[in-house]
Scaffold this motif. Structure first.
Motif, PDB file in Angstrom:
ATOM      1  N   ARG A   4       0.315  -1.020  -0.063  1.00 31.01           N
ATOM      2  CA  ARG A   4      -0.224  -0.027  -0.399  1.00 31.01           C
ATOM      3  C   ARG A   4       0.927   1.268  -0.629  1.00 31.01           C
ATOM      4  O   ARG A   4       0.190   1.978  -0.322  1.00 31.01           O
ATOM      5  N   LEU A   5       1.994   0.904   0.889  1.00 28.54           N
ATOM      6  CA  LEU A   5       2.996   2.647   1.284  1.00 28.54           C
ATOM      7  C   LEU A   5       3.646   2.682   0.152  1.00 28.54           C
ATOM      8  O   LEU A   5       3.891   3.581  -0.963  1.00 28.54           O
ATOM      9  N   ARG A   6       3.351   1.729  -1.222  1.00 34.28           N
ATOM     10  CA  ARG A   6       5.096   1.187  -2.576  1.00 34.28           C
ATOM     11  C   ARG A   6       3.984   2.810  -3.464  1.00 34.28           C
ATOM     12  O   ARG A   6       4.416   3.366  -4.154  1.00 34.28           O
ATOM     13  N   ARG A   7       2.166   2.887  -3.521  1.00 34.32           N
ATOM     14  CA  ARG A   7       1.557   3.711  -3.887  1.00 34.32           C
ATOM     15  C   ARG A   7       2.054   5.085  -3.188  1.00 34.32           C
ATOM     16  O   ARG A   7       1.479   6.353  -3.944  1.00 34.32           O
ATOM     17  N   SER A   8       2.587   5.493  -2.733  1.00 32.77           N
ATOM     18  CA  SER A   8       2.218   6.675  -1.663  1.00 32.77           C
ATOM     19  C   SER A   8       3.218   8.030  -2.549  1.00 32.77           C
ATOM     20  O   SER A   8       3.749   7.392  -3.370  1.00 32.77           O
ATOM     21  N   THR A   9       2.870   9.844  -2.144  1.00 34.00           N
ATOM     22  CA  THR A   9       3.523  10.126  -2.672  1.00 34.00           C
ATOM     23  C   THR A   9       4.176  10.603  -2.470  1.00 34.00           C
ATOM     24  O   THR A   9       4.811  11.731  -3.021  1.00 34.00           O
ATOM     25  N   ARG A 303      -5.100   7.554   2.956  1.00 32.84           N
ATOM     26  CA  ARG A 303      -5.731   8.212   2.021  1.00 32.84           C
ATOM     27  C   ARG A 303      -4.118   9.133   1.381  1.00 32.84           C
ATOM     28  O   ARG A 303      -5.032   9.084   0.304  1.00 32.84           O
ATOM     29  N   ALA A 306      -1.689   8.309   0.710  1.00 29.43           N
ATOM     30  CA  ALA A 306      -0.796   6.762  -0.117  1.00 29.43           C
ATOM     31  C   ALA A 306      -2.830   7.164  -1.434  1.00 29.43           C
ATOM     32  O   ALA A 306      -3.488   6.006  -0.817  1.00 29.43           O
ATOM     33  N   ASP A 308      -4.238   6.659  -4.467  1.00 31.44           N
ATOM     34  CA  ASP A 308      -4.870   4.950  -5.334  1.00 31.44           C
ATOM     35  C   ASP A 308      -4.761   4.075  -3.937  1.00 31.44           C
ATOM     36  O   ASP A 308      -5.696   3.476  -4.909  1.00 31.44           O
ATOM     37  N   ASP A 309      -4.841   4.395  -3.285  1.00 34.37           N
ATOM     38  CA  ASP A 309      -5.067   3.030  -2.425  1.00 34.37           C
ATOM     39  C   ASP A 309      -6.138   2.219  -2.493  1.00 34.37           C
ATOM     40  O   ASP A 309      -6.627   1.734  -2.477  1.00 34.37           O
TER      41      ASP A 309
END
Length: 315
Positions: A4-9, A303, A306, A308-309
């Motif tokens: 999930r955190l891979r999608r973090s900004t 949210r 990330a 996109d989560d």
């Protein structure tokens, strides 16, 4: 959580127990996943005034484990030590609590800033995208590990008549030597040793099984489980039979993408399993309907970290 955190900004850094923080913690938002140790908690307490916030992710009711006689004694003792040593300090440090089920949210409502967080792992091939099982028989499995001892034992009485009735089916279960002794005498049962997550994940990618079981014996620890086994069963390309009620009714529609049966009726489970073993058309129909849950609960802060989560739950 890593996925999930891979999608973090924002930049994301991880550190494990026994390690030092890899970067200065000024203005950092820190997520504690389940456990801490003296070194990691001490570093967070020292940096508390400069942190943007701390979330404690609780994916099981660790406090309930202490008094749950269905759990292995060594696990209960570990939870007792952990909870006595760190629970109060975590409570003082954490600005919000992330929990994996509605039951946990209700139990810890007094903690204040409590949010539900649902599973959102890295995507894998859903059952309808997997190659068929090449084995001649039909495989049934239960992959609960050490905290699922009560469920493993409960399933023996479910599986005994099924294995007698359906000579073409086999049963695979994960467990230790105690599980091997408990299932001794039943034909076509394989007891696999417990696996670490990387090994289990690799096996799910290369092995196709047919029917997964997700019972939920009424124990203090079990009542707060999440619905992660819905995804664990789907990983192997299988359809599942699940305990009716929380948490599975939020992701399983009985007769559409799985079967729901009363959690306390062994007979109902045996009968449902025999029907599913005999009816390949039903198995194919249920398996084809298995998809990603359409609503993934995500804490507001996650949210923001990330964006996109929240989209990951869209079927």
């Amino acid at each position: 959580m890593r996925e999930r955190l891979r999608r973090s900004t924002l930049p994301v850094h991880f550190w494990g127990l026994g390690e030092r923080p890899p970067v200065p913690l000024d203005d950092a938002f820190v997520i504690i996943v389940r456990y801490v140790d003296a070194a990691s908690l001490g570093a967070l307490e020292k940096a508390k005034s400069s942190l943007a916030g701390v979330a404690y992710l609780l994916d099981d009711d660790l406090a309930a484990a202490i008094g749950d006689r269905y759990l292995p004694l060594h696990y209960r003792l570990y939870m007792m030590h952990f909870w006595a040593r760190y629970a109060r300090r975590i409570g003082v440090l954490a600005s919000e609590l992330w929990v994996s089920s509605d039951v946990l949210a209700r139990r810890y409502a007094a903690a204040g800033n409590v949010h539900r967080i649902d599973p959102a792992p890295e995507r894998f091939a859903l059952p309808n995208a997997r190659l068929p099982n090449e084995k001649a028989g039909v495989s049934v499995f239960y992959h609960g590990q050490k905290t699922h001892r009560a469920d493993r034992q409960w399933l023996r009485d479910v599986m005994a008549p099924v294995l007698d009735e359906c000579s073409s089916c086999s049963f695979e279960i994960v467990g230790d030597s105690q599980a091997g002794r408990y299932y001794a005498g039943l034909r076509r049962v394989t007891v696999l040793p417990p696996m670490q997550w990387p090994e289990y994940r690799r096996r799910s990618q290369t092995t196709r099984l047919d029917i997964g079981l997700a019972p939920l014996v009424s124990t203090p620890f079990n009542t707060a489980r999440s619905w992660i086994k819905y995804l664990d069963i789907a990983r192997f390309g299988a359809v599942g039979i699940f305990a009716a009620g929380e948490p599975y009714e939020s992701v399983v529609q009985d007769g559409y993408n799985g079967l729901l049966r009363p959690p306390d009726s062994k007979l109902a489970w045996s009968e449902a399993l025999i029907d599913l073993l005999r009816d390949s058309t039903l198995r194919r129909r249920l398996t084809a309907a298995i998809g990603w849950p359409t609503e993934i609960k995500t804490p507001p802060m996650l949210r923001r970290l990330a964006p996109d989560d929240a989209k990951e739950g869209t079927a």
